[in-house]
Structure formats: structure tokens, C-alpha cells
Design a protein around this motif. Structure first.
Motif, PDB file in Angstrom:
ATOM      1  N   GLU A 176       0.733  -1.150   0.005  1.00 19.15           N
ATOM      2  CA  GLU A 176       0.046  -0.101   0.160  1.00 19.15           C
ATOM      3  C   GLU A 176       0.889   1.158  -0.021  1.00 19.15           C
ATOM      4  OE1 GLU A 176      -2.719  -0.064   2.937  1.00 19.15           O
ATOM      5  OE2 GLU A 176      -4.149  -1.438   2.097  1.00 19.15           O
ATOM      6  N   GLY A 177       0.557   2.181  -0.790  1.00  9.63           N
ATOM      7  CA  GLY A 177       1.198   3.464  -0.891  1.00  9.63           C
ATOM      8  C   GLY A 177       0.055   4.798  -1.012  1.00  9.63           C
ATOM      9  N   GLU A 178       0.715   5.799  -1.560  1.00 12.95           N
ATOM     10  CA  GLU A 178      -0.203   7.169  -1.638  1.00 12.95           C
ATOM     11  C   GLU A 178      -0.689   6.994  -3.108  1.00 12.95           C
ATOM     12  OE1 GLU A 178       0.105  11.640  -0.521  1.00 12.95           O
ATOM     13  OE2 GLU A 178       1.776  10.749  -1.357  1.00 12.95           O
ATOM     14  N   GLU A 189       5.130   6.286  -5.314  1.00 15.18           N
ATOM     15  CA  GLU A 189       5.569   5.152  -5.601  1.00 15.18           C
ATOM     16  C   GLU A 189       4.404   4.161  -6.091  1.00 15.18           C
ATOM     17  OE1 GLU A 189       9.338   3.142  -3.800  1.00 15.18           O
ATOM     18  OE2 GLU A 189       8.299   3.896  -2.192  1.00 15.18           O
ATOM     19  N   ASN A 190       4.551   3.443  -6.994  1.00 13.30           N
ATOM     20  CA  ASN A 190       3.545   2.707  -7.464  1.00 13.30           C
ATOM     21  C   ASN A 190       3.387   1.465  -6.886  1.00 13.30           C
ATOM     22  OD1 ASN A 190       1.777   0.958  -9.163  1.00 13.30           O
ATOM     23  ND2 ASN A 190       1.632   2.378 -10.667  1.00 13.30           N
ATOM     24  N   PRO A 191       2.365   0.955  -6.181  1.00 15.41           N
ATOM     25  CA  PRO A 191       2.497  -0.192  -5.239  1.00 15.41           C
ATOM     26  C   PRO A 191       2.547  -1.557  -6.105  1.00 15.41           C
ATOM     27  CG  PRO A 191       0.684   1.088  -4.439  1.00 15.41           C
ATOM     28  CD  PRO A 191       1.109   1.949  -5.669  1.00 15.41           C
ATOM     29  N   PRO A 225      -2.703   3.681  -8.463  1.00 16.56           N
ATOM     30  CA  PRO A 225      -3.361   2.948  -7.418  1.00 16.56           C
ATOM     31  C   PRO A 225      -3.030   2.928  -5.979  1.00 16.56           C
ATOM     32  CG  PRO A 225      -2.189   1.190  -8.801  1.00 16.56           C
ATOM     33  CD  PRO A 225      -1.887   2.684  -9.398  1.00 16.56           C
ATOM     34  N   LYS A 226      -3.751   2.846  -5.142  1.00 21.70           N
ATOM     35  CA  LYS A 226      -3.301   2.657  -3.594  1.00 21.70           C
ATOM     36  C   LYS A 226      -2.679   1.435  -3.177  1.00 21.70           C
ATOM     37  CE  LYS A 226      -4.928   3.761   1.076  1.00 21.70           C
ATOM     38  NZ  LYS A 226      -5.983   4.405   1.915  1.00 21.70           N
ATOM     39  N   ARG A 227      -3.108   0.187  -3.875  1.00 19.86           N
ATOM     40  CA  ARG A 227      -3.017  -1.016  -3.350  1.00 19.86           C
ATOM     41  C   ARG A 227      -2.646  -1.989  -4.454  1.00 19.86           C
ATOM     42  NH1 ARG A 227      -6.272  -5.511  -1.700  1.00 19.86           N
ATOM     43  NH2 ARG A 227      -5.587  -6.314   0.466  1.00 19.86           N
ATOM     44  N   GLU A 255      14.838  -6.107   2.583  1.00 21.72           N
ATOM     45  CA  GLU A 255      15.832  -5.625   1.898  1.00 21.72           C
ATOM     46  C   GLU A 255      15.453  -4.670   0.689  1.00 21.72           C
ATOM     47  OE1 GLU A 255      18.349  -8.817   0.389  1.00 21.72           O
ATOM     48  OE2 GLU A 255      18.846  -9.357   2.408  1.00 21.72           O
ATOM     49  N   VAL A 256      14.287  -4.498   0.476  1.00 22.26           N
ATOM     50  CA  VAL A 256      13.565  -3.870  -0.658  1.00 22.26           C
ATOM     51  C   VAL A 256      13.368  -2.320  -0.101  1.00 22.26           C
ATOM     52  CG1 VAL A 256      11.781  -3.269  -2.278  1.00 22.26           C
ATOM     53  CG2 VAL A 256      12.533  -5.577  -1.812  1.00 22.26           C
ATOM     54  N   ARG A 257      13.938  -1.380  -0.585  1.00 20.97           N
ATOM     55  CA  ARG A 257      13.780  -0.146  -0.007  1.00 20.97           C
ATOM     56  C   ARG A 257      12.688   0.553  -0.882  1.00 20.97           C
ATOM     57  NH1 ARG A 257      19.347   3.366   0.454  1.00 20.97           N
ATOM     58  NH2 ARG A 257      18.106   4.575   1.398  1.00 20.97           N
ATOM     59  N   THR A 258      11.495   0.961   0.252  1.00 17.80           N
ATOM     60  CA  THR A 258      10.226   1.700  -0.292  1.00 17.80           C
ATOM     61  C   THR A 258       9.707   2.301   0.694  1.00 17.80           C
ATOM     62  OG1 THR A 258       8.363   0.879  -1.324  1.00 17.80           O
ATOM     63  CG2 THR A 258       9.148  -0.597   0.193  1.00 17.80           C
ATOM     64  N   SER A 259       8.938   3.513   0.339  1.00 20.20           N
ATOM     65  CA  SER A 259       8.076   4.072   1.332  1.00 20.20           C
ATOM     66  C   SER A 259       6.652   3.514   1.349  1.00 20.20           C
ATOM     67  CB  SER A 259       7.898   5.594   0.612  1.00 20.20           C
ATOM     68  OG  SER A 259       6.934   5.600  -0.639  1.00 20.20           O
ATOM     69  N   CYS A 260       6.355   2.572   0.428  1.00 27.24           N
ATOM     70  CA  CYS A 260       5.139   1.933   0.697  1.00 27.24           C
ATOM     71  C   CYS A 260       5.033   0.958   2.044  1.00 27.24           C
ATOM     72  CB  CYS A 260       4.814   1.109  -0.467  1.00 27.24           C
ATOM     73  SG  CYS A 260       4.421   1.972  -2.042  1.00 27.24           S
ATOM     74  N   ASP A 261       3.809   0.450   2.509  1.00 25.08           N
ATOM     75  CA  ASP A 261       3.700  -0.420   3.285  1.00 25.08           C
ATOM     76  C   ASP A 261       3.754  -1.716   2.759  1.00 25.08           C
ATOM     77  OD1 ASP A 261       3.370  -1.794   5.844  1.00 25.08           O
ATOM     78  OD2 ASP A 261       1.004  -1.600   5.753  1.00 25.08           O
ATOM     79  N   VAL A 262       4.466  -2.716   3.270  1.00 25.75           N
ATOM     80  CA  VAL A 262       4.625  -4.172   2.426  1.00 25.75           C
ATOM     81  C   VAL A 262       4.279  -5.012   3.556  1.00 25.75           C
ATOM     82  CG1 VAL A 262       6.011  -5.941   1.184  1.00 25.75           C
ATOM     83  CG2 VAL A 262       6.057  -3.501   0.883  1.00 25.75           C
ATOM     84  N   ARG A 263       3.139  -5.886   3.202  1.00 26.41           N
ATOM     85  CA  ARG A 263       2.781  -6.834   4.448  1.00 26.41           C
ATOM     86  C   ARG A 263       2.651  -8.106   4.040  1.00 26.41           C
ATOM     87  NH1 ARG A 263      -1.188  -2.858   4.931  1.00 26.41           N
ATOM     88  NH2 ARG A 263      -3.024  -4.330   3.931  1.00 26.41           N
ATOM     89  N   TYR A 264       3.477  -8.980   4.620  1.00 27.96           N
ATOM     90  CA  TYR A 264       3.412 -10.503   4.103  1.00 27.96           C
ATOM     91  C   TYR A 264       2.817 -11.590   4.932  1.00 27.96           C
ATOM     92  CZ  TYR A 264       5.813 -15.094   4.302  1.00 27.96           C
ATOM     93  OH  TYR A 264       6.202 -16.353   4.211  1.00 27.96           O
TER      94      TYR A 264
END
Length: 357
Positions: A176-178, A189-191, A225-227, A255-264
Motif C-alpha cells: 500500500e502507498g499513496e 511510488e506505484n504499489p 493505485p493505492k494498493r 531488503e527492498v527500500r520503499t516508502s510503501c507499506d509491505v505486508r507479508y
């Protein structure tokens, strides 16, 4: 009627019975009727409300297990109308696994016609719910079958006797991002792109491809997209433990640098399995030699099967069947007349090997 025509006709009937996971009642009733019609005793075992396994018990340790459910039609048009083209029969479940089911039932009927006073020299199990992650049918049927069984599990293996089964780690990602107006996509950043980057990071860390089962994100409207959602899996090989592989997956995501929220999320996992099959393999090899006229090939099943549940219950296992696993679940799903006939003779020879043992 020749064996080939007989087994083909039965496969056409089975394909016509919709038996998508959760809708197995009609095909189980059909199977039950065919077995009772030739004097084979059948026991119903409730799995969940309205869903049941079928078991034909015997006093021998040998079992043949076949799942009766299929995936939905997906891209296959008229999936429940069997079509014959170029010596192949097309339809949902033709190879996974109604072709084997039709061969097994035909062989049972032929055996009872030849030996009307004899019981089958093995048990049969027809289980529901295999085409889902829960696989409740095979998990529960061991309660009726009992302990210390030697179980042949029917799946399309291109005719190989599979004495092992690949493991897998299945997982989902939510990124998820803006969201911003599409004309100013550079300001966020494109999710979807981030999700792809994460999957590539996993591939690099594990040195193997990731199987992307689902990738969803975006709208037809003009905005970033947001998600993004992904469902994916990696295959496990001999000697690997899923817990260790999953830890590497988690590390690669970090290890992936991103401003997005990444949920596993871990969805499912199974280790590579080498089946115990010392008492099962010899009669299967002998039946194969008699029916096909050559030595069988031993291999590893690349997909999860009900054999995993039987293995956990302490059973010896082998996975076997003619037909293409690659084409199963697709619009190309089919099985050849030759494969149907060979499989029918294989079961007939297996019955003879076991009754004379």
C-alpha cells in the motif's frame, strides 16, 4: 463392448457431472451407485455438512485413493461437455483426475464380472476437497481406513510412479502507498511496481523463480493505485525445510527500500516429502510391466497431493496416473484414449497381482 469404449463412455459421464470443490455430492452419489451395482460395499464418511467421502473397505493394507473434486471451468468453454478430438477427450477433470477415476471404476466392474464372488483385494477411497488448501477429505478418511496402509494416490504424473513430492511455500503480499492523479505519477511510488520489485528480490535471494498465482492492483480510472495484492509460491526441493526458506523470503522483503507499506502473510507450507513405499512399489511395478509392457519410470510429483496427508498418517505412498499435469486446470485439459485404456489395464493387473499375493 471393448474396454476402450467402455472407459471412454464412463469418462464422458463423469465429466458431465459438475464436481467443483464444495459441490461433490452428485458425483459421489454416482460413484456409490456404480460400486453398489456390482456388489462392492460402500461406506459414507461425512467430512463437513453435506459433503462426504466414500470408502470401500477391505482387510488388506492396500488402498487406492482418488479425489473427486475439480477446479472450476476458469477459461474452459463448455467444460462439463466432453469433446473428443484427435484421439483425446477434453473436459474439466479429464486428466485431473476423472480419467484415472473412470479407469479405476471400469477396472472394478470388470474384476467383479470376472470374479463375482470375490472381494476386491484392496480398499478404495474417493475423497472430496483436494483442490483447496484445506484438503479435508484425505485428512479425515484415514479415520475409516485405519493405520499402516499402503496407498496409491491418483494424479496425472505422465505415467510415472512418483515416490516423492515437491514442497512449497505459498504466501501473499499486500503493498500500500499513496494514490495520486495519474498525470503526476512521479510524485509517489506505484504499489504494483513495488510488489514486482519485492517478488524479484525474493527470486534473487532464493535463486529460483517465484510462481505468481494472482496479481491485482489498479483501476480503469486515471490514478496511481493505492494498493496491490499478490499471491505467490516458491517450490521446495530435496533437503530444504520450509521454515528456513520462509525466513529467507522475509529477509528479502526487508531488503527492498520503499516508502510503501509491505505486508507479508504465510498462506500455506509443506516440506519436500520422500515417501515410504518399500511394500507398495513392487506390486505397482509388476502391474505396470504387465499392462504397459515396459519398466515404469520413477519420479517426483511437482505438486501437492493428498499423499501428504496420508504420509503424515504413517502410510506408505506412491502418486501415479496417466495424463498431463501441465495441461490440467487449463482450457487444454484432456487425456488420450490410449492413456485411459492403459490405466484400466494397469488397475486390472494390480488387482490380479494383489489377489494372488
Amino acid at each position: 463392448m471393448e474396454v476402450r469404449d467402455r472407459v471412454k463412455g464412463l469418462l464422458r459421464e463423469l465429466i458431465a457431472i459438475r464436481s467443483v470443490s464444495g459441490e461433490e455430492g452428485k458425483i459421489q452419489e454416482f460413484i456409490e451407485g456404480r460400486l453398489r451395482g456390482v456388489g462392492v460395499p460402500v461406506v459414507r464418511q461425512e467430512v463437513t455438512e453435506g459433503r462426504f467421502n466414500l470408502v470401500c473397505p477391505s482387510d488388506t493394507p492396500f488402498v487406492v485413493s482418488c479425489h473427486v473434486d475439480t477446479v472450476p471451468p476458469i477459461d474452459m468453454e463448455n467444460a462439463f461437455e466432453a469433446k473428443e478430438v484427435g484421439g483425446r477427450i477434453y473436459g474439466r477433470g479429464a486428466s485431473d483426475v476423472k480419467g484415472a477415476l473412470s479407469a479405476l471404476l471400469t477396472a472394478v466392474e470388470l474384476f467383479k464380472e470376472r470374479h463375482p464372488e470375490e472381494e476386491l483385494p484392496l480398499s478404495l477411497a474417493f475423497v472430496v476437497d483436494e483442490e483447496t488448501n484445506s484438503a479435508l477429505g484425505s485428512e479425515k478418511v484415514v479415520e475409516v481406513l485405519g493405520k499402516d496402509k499402503l496407498c496409491l494416490v491418483l494424479e496425472p504424473t505422465h505415467g510415472a510412479l512418483c515416490v516423492a513430492q515437491n514442497g512449497a511455500v505459498e504466501f501473499s503480499l499486500v503493498v500500500e502507498g499513496e494514490s495520486v492523479h495519474g498525470a503526476e505519477f512521479e510524485k509517489t511510488e506505484n504499489p504494483i511496481k513495488v510488489c514486482i520489485k519485492v517478488l524479484e528480490s525474493i527470486e534473487d535471494k532464493l535463486s529460483r523463480p517465484v510462481n505468481i498465482l494472482t496479481l491485482k492492483g489498479g483501476e480503469e480510472h486515471y490514478l496511481v493505485p493505492k494498493r496491490c495484492y499478490a499471491l505467490a509460491e516458491v517450490k521446495l526441493w530435496q533437503g530444504e525445510r520450509w521454515g528456513e526458506v520462509e525466513e529467507l523470503i522475509r529477509e528479502s522483503i526487508k531488503e527492498v527500500r520503499t516508502s510503501c507499506d509491505v505486508r507479508y502473510t504465510l498462506e500455506d507450507a509443506e516440506d519436500f516429502i520422500e515417501f515410504r513405499c518399500n511394500g507398495l512399489l513392487d506390486p505397482l511395478k509388476e502391474a505396470y510391466r504387465r499392462a504397459v509392457g515396459r519398466e515404469p519410470r520413477l519420479d517426483t510429483m511437482p505438486s501437492w497431493t493428498d499423499a501428504a496427508n496420508f504420509h503424515r498418517a504413517g502410510y506408505e505412498c506412491v502418486v501415479f496416473g496417466f495424463g498431463s499435469l501441465k495441461d490440467s486446470h487449463t482450457e487444454r485439459e484432456s487425456i488420450s484414449e490410449d492413456e485411459l485404456e492403459k490405466m484400466t489395464f494397469f488397475f486390472l493387473e494390480l488387482f490380479e497381482v494383489l489377489r494372488c499375493a
